[in-house]
Design a protein around this motif. Sequence first.
Motif, PDB file in Angstrom:
ATOM      1  N   PHE A   4       0.873  -1.167   0.000  1.00  0.00           N
ATOM      2  CA  PHE A   4       0.000   0.000   0.000  1.00  0.00           C
ATOM      3  C   PHE A   4       0.913   1.220   0.000  1.00  0.00           C
ATOM      4  O   PHE A   4       1.759   1.368   0.903  1.00  0.00           O
ATOM      5  CB  PHE A   4      -0.902   0.024   1.235  1.00  0.00           C
ATOM      6  CG  PHE A   4      -1.913  -1.093   1.276  1.00  0.00           C
ATOM      7  CD1 PHE A   4      -3.167  -0.934   0.691  1.00  0.00           C
ATOM      8  CD2 PHE A   4      -1.620  -2.299   1.895  1.00  0.00           C
ATOM      9  CE1 PHE A   4      -4.102  -1.963   0.721  1.00  0.00           C
ATOM     10  CE2 PHE A   4      -2.543  -3.329   1.938  1.00  0.00           C
ATOM     11  CZ  PHE A   4      -3.790  -3.163   1.343  1.00  0.00           C
ATOM     12  N   HIS A  12      -2.564   3.790  -3.189  1.00  0.00           N
ATOM     13  CA  HIS A  12      -2.837   2.610  -4.012  1.00  0.00           C
ATOM     14  C   HIS A  12      -2.689   1.345  -3.179  1.00  0.00           C
ATOM     15  O   HIS A  12      -1.905   1.297  -2.222  1.00  0.00           O
ATOM     16  CB  HIS A  12      -1.833   2.504  -5.165  1.00  0.00           C
ATOM     17  CG  HIS A  12      -2.108   3.414  -6.322  1.00  0.00           C
ATOM     18  ND1 HIS A  12      -2.197   4.783  -6.188  1.00  0.00           N
ATOM     19  CD2 HIS A  12      -2.285   3.135  -7.658  1.00  0.00           C
ATOM     20  CE1 HIS A  12      -2.419   5.315  -7.393  1.00  0.00           C
ATOM     21  NE2 HIS A  12      -2.486   4.335  -8.280  1.00  0.00           N
ATOM     22  N   CYS A  13      -3.402   0.308  -3.590  1.00  0.00           N
ATOM     23  CA  CYS A  13      -3.107  -1.062  -3.191  1.00  0.00           C
ATOM     24  C   CYS A  13      -2.488  -1.713  -4.412  1.00  0.00           C
ATOM     25  O   CYS A  13      -3.158  -1.849  -5.454  1.00  0.00           O
ATOM     26  CB  CYS A  13      -4.373  -1.796  -2.763  1.00  0.00           C
ATOM     27  SG  CYS A  13      -4.097  -3.549  -2.381  1.00  0.00           S
ATOM     28  N   LEU A  18      -7.050   3.385  -4.553  1.00  0.00           N
ATOM     29  CA  LEU A  18      -8.179   3.075  -3.670  1.00  0.00           C
ATOM     30  C   LEU A  18      -9.416   3.867  -4.053  1.00  0.00           C
ATOM     31  O   LEU A  18     -10.550   3.414  -3.828  1.00  0.00           O
ATOM     32  CB  LEU A  18      -7.788   3.346  -2.217  1.00  0.00           C
ATOM     33  CG  LEU A  18      -6.693   2.437  -1.655  1.00  0.00           C
ATOM     34  CD1 LEU A  18      -6.369   2.807  -0.210  1.00  0.00           C
ATOM     35  CD2 LEU A  18      -7.103   0.963  -1.737  1.00  0.00           C
ATOM     36  N   THR A  27     -18.193   2.237  -0.405  1.00  0.00           N
ATOM     37  CA  THR A  27     -17.571   2.171   0.911  1.00  0.00           C
ATOM     38  C   THR A  27     -18.665   1.955   1.957  1.00  0.00           C
ATOM     39  O   THR A  27     -19.821   2.257   1.707  1.00  0.00           O
ATOM     40  CB  THR A  27     -16.812   3.481   1.236  1.00  0.00           C
ATOM     41  OG1 THR A  27     -17.727   4.582   1.168  1.00  0.00           O
ATOM     42  CG2 THR A  27     -15.651   3.691   0.298  1.00  0.00           C
ATOM     43  N   VAL A  31     -10.016  -4.039   1.702  1.00  0.00           N
ATOM     44  CA  VAL A  31      -9.180  -4.210   0.516  1.00  0.00           C
ATOM     45  C   VAL A  31      -7.939  -5.003   0.919  1.00  0.00           C
ATOM     46  O   VAL A  31      -7.211  -4.607   1.833  1.00  0.00           O
ATOM     47  CB  VAL A  31      -8.761  -2.855  -0.088  1.00  0.00           C
ATOM     48  CG1 VAL A  31      -7.905  -3.071  -1.334  1.00  0.00           C
ATOM     49  CG2 VAL A  31      -9.990  -2.007  -0.416  1.00  0.00           C
ATOM     50  N   SER A  33      -4.309  -7.027  -0.298  1.00  0.00           N
ATOM     51  CA  SER A  33      -3.231  -7.087  -1.286  1.00  0.00           C
ATOM     52  C   SER A  33      -2.735  -8.521  -1.394  1.00  0.00           C
ATOM     53  O   SER A  33      -2.134  -9.048  -0.453  1.00  0.00           O
ATOM     54  CB  SER A  33      -2.080  -6.163  -0.869  1.00  0.00           C
ATOM     55  OG  SER A  33      -0.890  -6.503  -1.548  1.00  0.00           O
ATOM     56  N   LEU A 286     -11.337   0.660   4.134  1.00  0.00           N
ATOM     57  CA  LEU A 286     -11.532   1.928   3.429  1.00  0.00           C
ATOM     58  C   LEU A 286     -12.922   2.466   3.723  1.00  0.00           C
ATOM     59  O   LEU A 286     -13.927   1.771   3.534  1.00  0.00           O
ATOM     60  CB  LEU A 286     -11.356   1.700   1.927  1.00  0.00           C
ATOM     61  CG  LEU A 286     -11.380   2.929   1.021  1.00  0.00           C
ATOM     62  CD1 LEU A 286     -10.221   3.875   1.334  1.00  0.00           C
ATOM     63  CD2 LEU A 286     -11.314   2.491  -0.451  1.00  0.00           C
ATOM     64  N   ALA A 325      -6.758   9.037   1.432  1.00  0.00           N
ATOM     65  CA  ALA A 325      -6.488   8.476   0.112  1.00  0.00           C
ATOM     66  C   ALA A 325      -5.815   9.503  -0.793  1.00  0.00           C
ATOM     67  O   ALA A 325      -5.052   9.138  -1.690  1.00  0.00           O
ATOM     68  CB  ALA A 325      -7.789   7.984  -0.525  1.00  0.00           C
ATOM     69  N   ALA A 366      -8.296   5.621   4.887  1.00  0.00           N
ATOM     70  CA  ALA A 366      -7.839   4.235   4.972  1.00  0.00           C
ATOM     71  C   ALA A 366      -7.376   3.935   6.388  1.00  0.00           C
ATOM     72  O   ALA A 366      -6.501   4.624   6.920  1.00  0.00           O
ATOM     73  CB  ALA A 366      -6.717   3.989   3.986  1.00  0.00           C
ATOM     74  N   TYR A 397      -8.435  -5.945  -9.721  1.00  0.00           N
ATOM     75  CA  TYR A 397      -9.024  -6.370  -8.453  1.00  0.00           C
ATOM     76  C   TYR A 397     -10.292  -7.151  -8.715  1.00  0.00           C
ATOM     77  O   TYR A 397     -10.894  -7.054  -9.788  1.00  0.00           O
ATOM     78  CB  TYR A 397      -9.310  -5.172  -7.539  1.00  0.00           C
ATOM     79  CG  TYR A 397     -10.530  -4.353  -7.927  1.00  0.00           C
ATOM     80  CD1 TYR A 397     -11.816  -4.717  -7.511  1.00  0.00           C
ATOM     81  CD2 TYR A 397     -10.414  -3.209  -8.721  1.00  0.00           C
ATOM     82  CE1 TYR A 397     -12.933  -3.983  -7.864  1.00  0.00           C
ATOM     83  CE2 TYR A 397     -11.524  -2.467  -9.073  1.00  0.00           C
ATOM     84  CZ  TYR A 397     -12.782  -2.858  -8.646  1.00  0.00           C
ATOM     85  OH  TYR A 397     -13.896  -2.123  -9.003  1.00  0.00           O
TER      86      TYR A 397
END
Length: 416
Positions: A4, A12-13, A18, A27, A31, A33, A286, A325, A366, A397
Amino acid sequence: MHYFSYQHGELHCEGVPLSRIADEVGTPVYVYSRQTLVRHCRVFREAFAGIPHTICFAVKANSNLSVLRTIAGEGIGADIVSGGELFRALKAGIDPAMIVYAGVGKQSHEIARALEIGIKMFNVESRGEMDVIQQVAKSLGKVAPIAIRVNPNVDAGTHPYISTGLRQNKFGIGIEGVMDDYQYAHGLSHVEVVGVHCHIGSQLTDIQPFVDALQIIRQLVLDLREQGIVLRYLDMGGGLGIRYNAETPPSPEELARAIRPIVADLGCELIFEPGRVLVGNAGIFLTRVIYTKSNYERKFIVVDGAMNDLARPSLYGSYHDILPADEAAGRQGTALADVVGPICETGDFFARERSVAPFAAGDLMALMSAGAYGFTMSSNYNSRPRVAEVMVDGDTYRVVRRRETFDDLVRLEEEV
């Protein structure tokens, strides 16, 4: 280590912003990774290379099927504590021979199912449980492999709710009388004593409690051998911590270096049950700001996530780093605020009097290090549908659990 990061001003992931997930999935959302998860599995596995061992992921930390399948793909089994977790582990393709079953309240039907599919062993927590396992195994014409969970009365130095190795905890059998319990189990016709289990707590940030407990277990293994009970497995549980804030937990490599000389001559296969250390930093929660407000001198940031979605701060007073974010928002100074959710409880908070970015309505927030004990502890309190879960892999994703609907809330109910 996690994937992240801020890229081009956006959090970002891996390769996915995001904000894109928030716009397309909504939301609040968890999330994960995949790259982080895989890396953590490999680091843990490589730390114990050269030592006969099995790694069994603690399913209670994160039971999402895609998470479990990813972990299974890395050659890792499962540590389970319920029939539901057994079902999930099998659904995810985990080899039954790599499943250990812990927990103080196993029921007969759960024991039977585990015996039918041939799990590695039961970690037994009481003599009463031994008797039930004996009865069920006899009725099925099977022999049940068991380890006895030993409570060594070692202080793990962690939160009281997640400390499990002290005399006042409900877990295991006290070290003082466990020799008698081993002899009792050894005499049962449909039970095979194959190991010893010891798990002293979660979120451990110091190696010494591991070492102290292992020294006690080592002596027990040697004492049992003198009485003709030779153990094949030494299950040291899990509990290795992660960094949420200022902690400096030991790495798997440091743990391996500390325990290797203690167990080298025992001839036992080691079993580890890591949970948080594999998934904790592989996930974030998130959420989006709905309102900001002030009551007297106190400032509140109200978000669309709540304690039913992520219970750890309310339950344990746990810390999760809070990042905007939008990277630019984090450069505009800080504001002292409480971050709270919509639930009708004063205990519905993610942070209290925390210096955070000056969030405004509509901003994305986040909560980091939320991959462990996040979704698995969530509920429908206040009739809130449980959130979606997303797995990121590179620049793509997938939604790996859809967001619940209002219809889902009442799907199992009947009006009378």
